[in-house]
Write a protein that holds these residues in place. Structure first.
Motif, PDB file in Angstrom:
ATOM      1  N   VAL A   1       0.838  -1.195   0.000  1.00  0.00           N
ATOM      2  CA  VAL A   1       0.000   0.000   0.000  1.00  0.00           C
ATOM      3  C   VAL A   1       0.877   1.251   0.000  1.00  0.00           C
ATOM      4  O   VAL A   1       1.643   1.476   0.924  1.00  0.00           O
ATOM      5  N   GLU A   2       0.734   2.039  -1.059  1.00  0.00           N
ATOM      6  CA  GLU A   2       1.521   3.274  -1.174  1.00  0.00           C
ATOM      7  C   GLU A   2       0.880   4.421  -0.412  1.00  0.00           C
ATOM      8  O   GLU A   2       1.541   5.136   0.324  1.00  0.00           O
ATOM      9  N   THR A   3      -0.424   4.616  -0.624  1.00  0.00           N
ATOM     10  CA  THR A   3      -1.114   5.717   0.049  1.00  0.00           C
ATOM     11  C   THR A   3      -2.474   5.263   0.559  1.00  0.00           C
ATOM     12  O   THR A   3      -3.113   4.380  -0.005  1.00  0.00           O
ATOM     13  N   VAL A   4      -2.884   5.916   1.638  1.00  0.00           N
ATOM     14  CA  VAL A   4      -4.213   5.722   2.226  1.00  0.00           C
ATOM     15  C   VAL A   4      -4.746   7.133   2.441  1.00  0.00           C
ATOM     16  O   VAL A   4      -4.158   7.911   3.184  1.00  0.00           O
TER      17      VAL A   4
ATOM     18  N   PRO B   1     -17.786  11.372   1.238  1.00  0.00           N
ATOM     19  CA  PRO B   1     -18.145  11.890   2.554  1.00  0.00           C
ATOM     20  C   PRO B   1     -17.509  11.122   3.718  1.00  0.00           C
ATOM     21  O   PRO B   1     -17.556  11.582   4.845  1.00  0.00           O
ATOM     22  N   GLY B   2     -16.910   9.969   3.440  1.00  0.00           N
ATOM     23  CA  GLY B   2     -16.281   9.217   4.522  1.00  0.00           C
ATOM     24  C   GLY B   2     -15.574   7.973   4.019  1.00  0.00           C
ATOM     25  O   GLY B   2     -15.513   6.964   4.716  1.00  0.00           O
ATOM     26  N   PHE B   3     -15.067   8.055   2.813  1.00  0.00           N
ATOM     27  CA  PHE B   3     -14.373   6.913   2.233  1.00  0.00           C
ATOM     28  C   PHE B   3     -12.884   6.979   2.540  1.00  0.00           C
ATOM     29  O   PHE B   3     -12.319   8.061   2.711  1.00  0.00           O
ATOM     30  N   VAL B   4     -12.269   5.828   2.580  1.00  0.00           N
ATOM     31  CA  VAL B   4     -10.820   5.726   2.685  1.00  0.00           C
ATOM     32  C   VAL B   4     -10.356   4.975   1.443  1.00  0.00           C
ATOM     33  O   VAL B   4     -10.776   3.840   1.203  1.00  0.00           O
ATOM     34  N   ASN B   5      -9.534   5.635   0.643  1.00  0.00           N
ATOM     35  CA  ASN B   5      -9.021   5.062  -0.603  1.00  0.00           C
ATOM     36  C   ASN B   5      -7.606   4.557  -0.390  1.00  0.00           C
ATOM     37  O   ASN B   5      -6.803   5.208   0.281  1.00  0.00           O
ATOM     38  N   MET B   6      -7.306   3.405  -0.980  1.00  0.00           N
ATOM     39  CA  MET B   6      -5.988   2.796  -0.867  1.00  0.00           C
ATOM     40  C   MET B   6      -5.393   2.607  -2.253  1.00  0.00           C
ATOM     41  O   MET B   6      -6.037   2.029  -3.125  1.00  0.00           O
ATOM     42  N   LYS B   7      -4.195   3.129  -2.419  1.00  0.00           N
ATOM     43  CA  LYS B   7      -3.481   2.993  -3.689  1.00  0.00           C
ATOM     44  C   LYS B   7      -2.343   2.004  -3.480  1.00  0.00           C
ATOM     45  O   LYS B   7      -1.571   2.121  -2.533  1.00  0.00           O
ATOM     46  N   LEU B   8      -2.261   1.039  -4.374  1.00  0.00           N
ATOM     47  CA  LEU B   8      -1.208   0.033  -4.276  1.00  0.00           C
ATOM     48  C   LEU B   8       0.134   0.619  -4.702  1.00  0.00           C
ATOM     49  O   LEU B   8       0.194   1.504  -5.555  1.00  0.00           O
ATOM     50  N   SER B   9       1.205   0.108  -4.111  1.00  0.00           N
ATOM     51  CA  SER B   9       2.539   0.607  -4.431  1.00  0.00           C
ATOM     52  C   SER B   9       2.988   0.121  -5.802  1.00  0.00           C
ATOM     53  O   SER B   9       2.624  -0.985  -6.239  1.00  0.00           O
ATOM     54  N   ASP B  10       3.776   0.933  -6.465  1.00  0.00           N
ATOM     55  CA  ASP B  10       4.323   0.550  -7.761  1.00  0.00           C
ATOM     56  C   ASP B  10       5.173  -0.712  -7.633  1.00  0.00           C
ATOM     57  O   ASP B  10       5.134  -1.583  -8.502  1.00  0.00           O
ATOM     58  N   ALA B  11       5.939  -0.813  -6.546  1.00  0.00           N
ATOM     59  CA  ALA B  11       6.798  -1.987  -6.351  1.00  0.00           C
ATOM     60  C   ALA B  11       5.956  -3.263  -6.270  1.00  0.00           C
ATOM     61  O   ALA B  11       6.314  -4.285  -6.868  1.00  0.00           O
TER      62      ALA B  11
ATOM     63  N   LEU C   1       3.375  -8.104 -11.872  1.00  0.00           N
ATOM     64  CA  LEU C   1       3.564  -8.212 -13.321  1.00  0.00           C
ATOM     65  C   LEU C   1       4.710  -9.154 -13.667  1.00  0.00           C
ATOM     66  O   LEU C   1       4.618  -9.942 -14.616  1.00  0.00           O
ATOM     67  N   LYS C   2       5.786  -9.092 -12.897  1.00  0.00           N
ATOM     68  CA  LYS C   2       6.918  -9.993 -13.141  1.00  0.00           C
ATOM     69  C   LYS C   2       6.491 -11.446 -12.965  1.00  0.00           C
ATOM     70  O   LYS C   2       6.902 -12.318 -13.724  1.00  0.00           O
TER      71      LYS C   2
END
Length: 122
Positions: A78-81, A86-96, A102-103
């Motif tokens: 997880v890169e960012t949280v 109005p009350g959501f928490v979004n999670m962005k996966l890390s590039d690594a 993908l590998k």
């Protein structure tokens, strides 16, 4: 992605239980859902658990979400949280983490693993 969603739910649960010790694990697990965000630029996953727990905690969804974010455990996937109204928490996966996945896909699967994605290639 079900395994990843389950892992993210565990991280969200851990954060909530640290932020709000008055909650039980059962209460938290009963309301956590990991979903796709409405807009993919906000990340790969989202949860509306802050809105679901706000009344129980007597706090605004934004306050619940910010506490969840503050207590969210470090995880290489997880890169960012981030908070979104109005009350959501979004999670962005890390590039690594995404590159690692993908590998693994590029390498294909062996017959021993049950699937051979290179079958039929010359």
């Amino acid at each position: 992605m079900k395994i990843l969603s389950r892992d993210l739910a565990a991280l969200v649960s851990q954060a909530l239980l640290e932020a709000f010790p008055e909650l039980s694990a059962e209460e938290v697990l009963a309301v956590i859902s990991i979903d796709d965000p409405r807009d993919s630029k906000h990340g790969e996953f989202a949860t509306g658990v802050a809105m679901k727990l706000s009344k129980r905690l007597g706090k605004a969804p934004k306050d619940v979400a910010e506490a969840l974010i503050e207590h969210f455990p470090k995880d290489y996937r997880v890169e960012t949280v981030e908070f979104a109204m109005p009350g959501f928490v979004n999670m962005k996966l890390s590039d690594a983490f995404l590159q690692e996945g993908l590998k693994q896909l590029e390498g294909g699967f062996s017959v021993e693993q049950g699937v051979d994605v290179t079958a039929g290639e010359e």
